[in-house]
Design a protein around this motif. Structure first.
Motif, PDB file in Angstrom:
ATOM      1  N   ALA A   1      38.290  41.559  42.760  1.00  0.00           N
ATOM      2  CA  ALA A   1      38.004  40.376  41.936  1.00  0.00           C
ATOM      3  C   ALA A   1      37.052  39.436  42.663  1.00  0.00           C
ATOM      4  CB  ALA A   1      39.305  39.657  41.591  1.00  0.00           C
ATOM      5  N   LEU A   2      37.237  39.304  43.975  1.00  0.00           N
ATOM      6  CA  LEU A   2      36.382  38.416  44.761  1.00  0.00           C
ATOM      7  C   LEU A   2      34.970  38.980  44.899  1.00  0.00           C
ATOM      8  CD1 LEU A   2      36.126  35.898  46.582  1.00  0.00           C
ATOM      9  CD2 LEU A   2      36.865  37.342  48.500  1.00  0.00           C
ATOM     10  N   MET A   3      34.863  40.282  45.254  1.00  0.00           N
ATOM     11  CA  MET A   3      33.554  40.862  45.533  1.00  0.00           C
ATOM     12  C   MET A   3      32.777  41.202  44.263  1.00  0.00           C
ATOM     13  SD  MET A   3      34.223  43.358  48.823  1.00  0.00           S
ATOM     14  CE  MET A   3      35.464  44.342  47.974  1.00  0.00           C
ATOM     15  N   GLU A   4      33.413  41.933  43.343  1.00  0.00           N
ATOM     16  CA  GLU A   4      32.737  42.377  42.126  1.00  0.00           C
ATOM     17  C   GLU A   4      32.587  41.240  41.129  1.00  0.00           C
ATOM     18  OE1 GLU A   4      35.198  45.450  40.575  1.00  0.00           O
ATOM     19  OE2 GLU A   4      35.164  46.622  42.434  1.00  0.00           O
ATOM     20  N   GLY A   5      33.436  40.217  41.269  1.00  0.00           N
ATOM     21  CA  GLY A   5      33.424  39.122  40.323  1.00  0.00           C
ATOM     22  C   GLY A   5      32.776  37.864  40.839  1.00  0.00           C
ATOM     23  N   LEU A   6      33.526  37.084  41.616  1.00  0.00           N
ATOM     24  CA  LEU A   6      33.056  35.752  42.005  1.00  0.00           C
ATOM     25  C   LEU A   6      31.800  35.798  42.867  1.00  0.00           C
ATOM     26  CD1 LEU A   6      33.515  32.725  41.963  1.00  0.00           C
ATOM     27  CD2 LEU A   6      35.008  32.988  43.962  1.00  0.00           C
ATOM     28  N   ILE A   7      31.813  36.608  43.929  1.00  0.00           N
ATOM     29  CA  ILE A   7      30.660  36.643  44.834  1.00  0.00           C
ATOM     30  C   ILE A   7      29.419  37.166  44.115  1.00  0.00           C
ATOM     31  CG2 ILE A   7      29.703  37.745  46.902  1.00  0.00           C
ATOM     32  CD1 ILE A   7      32.479  37.603  48.150  1.00  0.00           C
ATOM     33  N   LEU A   8      29.580  38.245  43.349  1.00  0.00           N
ATOM     34  CA  LEU A   8      28.432  38.800  42.644  1.00  0.00           C
ATOM     35  C   LEU A   8      27.895  37.809  41.616  1.00  0.00           C
ATOM     36  CD1 LEU A   8      26.524  41.142  42.183  1.00  0.00           C
ATOM     37  CD2 LEU A   8      28.226  42.186  40.665  1.00  0.00           C
ATOM     38  N   PHE A   9      28.782  37.082  40.933  1.00  0.00           N
ATOM     39  CA  PHE A   9      28.333  36.079  39.971  1.00  0.00           C
ATOM     40  C   PHE A   9      27.522  34.986  40.667  1.00  0.00           C
ATOM     41  CE2 PHE A   9      29.032  31.927  37.933  1.00  0.00           C
ATOM     42  CZ  PHE A   9      28.417  32.163  36.717  1.00  0.00           C
ATOM     43  N   LEU A  10      28.003  34.515  41.815  1.00  0.00           N
ATOM     44  CA  LEU A  10      27.296  33.461  42.531  1.00  0.00           C
ATOM     45  C   LEU A  10      25.932  33.935  43.025  1.00  0.00           C
ATOM     46  CD1 LEU A  10      30.238  31.867  44.569  1.00  0.00           C
ATOM     47  CD2 LEU A  10      29.133  30.979  42.500  1.00  0.00           C
ATOM     48  N   VAL A  11      25.872  35.183  43.487  1.00  0.00           N
ATOM     49  CA  VAL A  11      24.582  35.737  43.915  1.00  0.00           C
ATOM     50  C   VAL A  11      23.598  35.758  42.751  1.00  0.00           C
ATOM     51  CG1 VAL A  11      23.415  37.849  44.679  1.00  0.00           C
ATOM     52  CG2 VAL A  11      25.515  37.096  45.820  1.00  0.00           C
ATOM     53  N   LEU A  12      24.056  36.240  41.603  1.00  0.00           N
ATOM     54  CA  LEU A  12      23.176  36.318  40.440  1.00  0.00           C
ATOM     55  C   LEU A  12      22.814  34.931  39.914  1.00  0.00           C
ATOM     56  CD1 LEU A  12      24.854  39.302  38.555  1.00  0.00           C
ATOM     57  CD2 LEU A  12      22.715  39.329  39.846  1.00  0.00           C
ATOM     58  N   ARG A  13      23.749  33.996  40.002  1.00  0.00           N
ATOM     59  CA  ARG A  13      23.447  32.629  39.548  1.00  0.00           C
ATOM     60  C   ARG A  13      22.379  31.990  40.428  1.00  0.00           C
ATOM     61  NH1 ARG A  13      24.863  28.616  36.299  1.00  0.00           N
ATOM     62  NH2 ARG A  13      24.757  26.466  37.071  1.00  0.00           N
TER      63      ARG A  13
END
Length: 274
Positions: free
Chosen positions: A186-198
């Motif tokens: 959830a942290l890697m595939e979700g939150l971190i990846l979302f922040l990178v893309l944002r």
């Protein structure tokens, strides 16, 4: 083995129950992820600065696209699980293939379903495939995060035995403390990846370079999934494959390679013109 083991939080997988009618957290995670994606894609389309002047999409495109994406996620995710993870069982029990409520969804199948939905919708509407793919990629990780949290609540897809201080004993996984790998994912595939893309879309205006956001999502998810698989137990009916690989790793490796190739392709092309 660690002397300190965190108790597994006993959260009822059913969020709402009214007589025979029950709504599970897993279903709510899909609904919340789709609603967030809809809202976020509308914001991206409305921000002309991110596109270098004028967005190639309209809000009504997003309103219609989200329905196609939903169908792609559900149908592709289910069929992907049937084909990738348990084909023998479903050949013997074909009536259960469409029983989505019984559990069993594949991210990679859902991803292929979304790809097909975006391609067909873009062709039908006469809009750039790259623009639809990029906004879809930017909005996807939060839905993935919510889905992994729902896996954790269900006590499924647990991790490998561990002696870390935050290891947990999952109710259906035996007495051994294990990694809460669902939360790692959830942290890697979700939150971190979302922040990178944002950061990529808002700080570096990646939507102005067709396919760059899509390529980054593909490579980023593939890398995050491969790392997460190091801590997660493979499906019991599949187990470990060659050299300790898992099915999740094998399906994610092409995503990394294709994603990197798309990134290189996007950087070599000129920016989008208004």
């Amino acid at each position: 083995m660690s002397l300190f083991v965190l108790p597994f939080p006993a959260i009822d997988p059913i969020a709402i129950e009214l007589g025979p009618f029950a709504i599970r957290w897993y279903a709510l995670s899909y609904v919340a992820g789709i609603l967030f994606a809809w809202w976020y894609m509308l914001r991206l389309v409305s921000n002309a600065r991110l596109w270098g002047g004028t967005s190639p999409l309209e809000k009504r495109d997003v309103d219609d696209l989200i329905l196609w994406i939903t169908l792609g996620v559900v149908l592709g995710g289910r069929l992907g699980y049937v084909l990738f993870y348990n084909p023998a069982y479903f050949i013997a029990h074909p009536a259960e293939i469409l029983q989505v409520w019984a559990g069993g969804m594949s991210f990679h199948g859902g991803f292929l379903g979304v790809v097909l939905a975006v391609l067909v919708f873009a062709w039908w509407r006469g809009r750039p495939v790259s623009a639809m793919a990029d906004i879809s990629a930017a909005a996807t990780p939060i839905g993935l995060m919510l889905g992994r949290i729902a896996n954790f609540i269900n006590g499924e897809l647990w991790g490998r035995p561990a002696d870390v201080p935050w290891a947990m004993v999952f109710p259906l996984a035996g007495p051994e403390p294990r990694h809460p790998s669902q939360l790692y994912q959830a942290l890697m595939e979700g939150l971190i990846l979302f922040l990178v893309l944002r950061i990529l879309t808002h700080r570096f205006e990646s939507l102005n370079r067709p396919w760059l956001t899509t390529g980054t999502f593909l490579a980023g998810y593939g890398i995050a999934r491969i790392i997460g698989e190091q801590f997660r137990m493979p499906d019991a009916h599949i187990g470990f494959l060659w050299g300790g690989l898992t099915m999740g790793m094998l399906l994610s490796l092409p995503m990394v390679l294709i994603g990197l190739a798309i990134i290189a392709f996007a950087l070599m092309r000129p920016k989008r013109t208004a």
